[in-house]
Scaffold this motif. Structure first.
Motif: not given
Length: 296
Positions: A261, A264-265, A268
């Motif tokens: 996670d 991904k953060r 992004t």
């Protein structure tokens, strides 16, 4: 769930977790040829200033390690039976450290203290740049349970950009990548305990309560009222107050899902690959971000 420990809690548990030594890392993982200046040496531990005893019957304090010569290799005694434990109540956990031969002053203390004081792990993962492995081998034990050696080759994208004003050295930023991809090495674990090479277990951890409030609730160690150069960025990305600092105490807990996670953060938020983020030399701390992400 997690148990969020402030500075007072850390100080209470400090002797059972780690003390931190100071070391300067000079290696460049993007070098294509081994650097002779990184060749390790071996210095035996100093004599203990006070008489030390262990166990109910007392006796000499176990030898941490010895040196075959000033240039190694380091010899580690088998201290696995000094503090016997069933490990009942511990979740499945692996230990991981990113290191290299320039850590010769401190790495033997981490390895020997783990063998002596930290029996309840599945595997101990040592990750090092591929160019450093021939030199690092002189520092590694041949009798450590679950020791797994992994080589790390930085991508062309990471090595192609090395700004002169980068906040950390290129070694540190390579280590940040390794720690954020720690789940690549630790399949099947509940928790990953991430360490720096300059940390030392200095008390036996034979009860799960030292590290966990419950099986699914680890203690998260941090400082209060300490704002570091990377705190603002970490707080913006993963929440929490900038004055809460997660980089000062070890071990740092993560899980495979947490790291997935986080990647991904980050990608992004920056609209870049992870390698493209950490080749910019930004004031980011993987350990502080991991602690913040765990709290959320």
């Amino acid at each position: 769930r997690k148990s969020f420990c402030n500075q007072q809690c850390i100080m209470m548990l400090r002797c059972a977790i780690v003390i931190t030594l100071v070391v300067t890392c000079l290696s460049n993982p993007c070098h294509h040829q081994p650097d002779e200046s990184s060749r390790p040496r071996c210095e035996e531990p100093p004599g203990l200033p006070l008489p030390m005893t262990v166990g109910q019957n007392g006796g000499e304090f176990p030898t941490l390690f010895t040196c075959e010569s000033d240039h190694g290799p380091v010899l580690y005694p088998d201290n696995s039976k000094v503090f016997p434990t069933s490990c009942q109540g511990f979740p499945t956990l692996d230990l991981l450290v990113f290191t290299g031969p320039q850590d010769w002053r401190c790495l033997p203390y981490l390895l020997s203290s783990t063998m002596l004081f930290m029996p309840c792990y599945r595997n101990f993962h040592v990750v090092t740049p591929v160019v450093d492995l021939p030199f690092l081998k002189l520092l590694l034990p041949t009798n450590m349970r679950g020791l797994q050696i992994h080589t790390f080759t930085p991508s062309e994208e990471f090595c192609s950009h090395n700004p002169p004003n980068r906040f950390f050295g290129i070694w540190k930023d390579a280590g940040q990548l390794v720690n954020l991809w720690a789940d690549n090495y630790t399949a099947g674990v509940d928790y990953i305990l991430q360490l720096d090479s300059d940390t030392v277990w200095n008390y036996p951890v034979t009860q799960p309560q030292v590290l966990f409030a419950s099986k699914d609730s680890p203690h998260l160690f941090h400082w209060d009222d300490v704002e570091a150069p990377w705190s603002q960025a970490g707080a913006k990305l993963f929440g929490g107050k900038p004055s809460v600092q997660f980089m000062a105490k070890f071990p740092v807990f993560s899980t495979p899902k947490l790291l997935q996670d986080m990647r991904k953060r980050l990608t992004t938020a920056f609209n870049r690959t992870l390698e493209g983020i950490f080749n910019q030399g930004l004031p980011l701390s993987q350990f502080d971000m991991i602690g913040r992400a765990f709290v959320q």
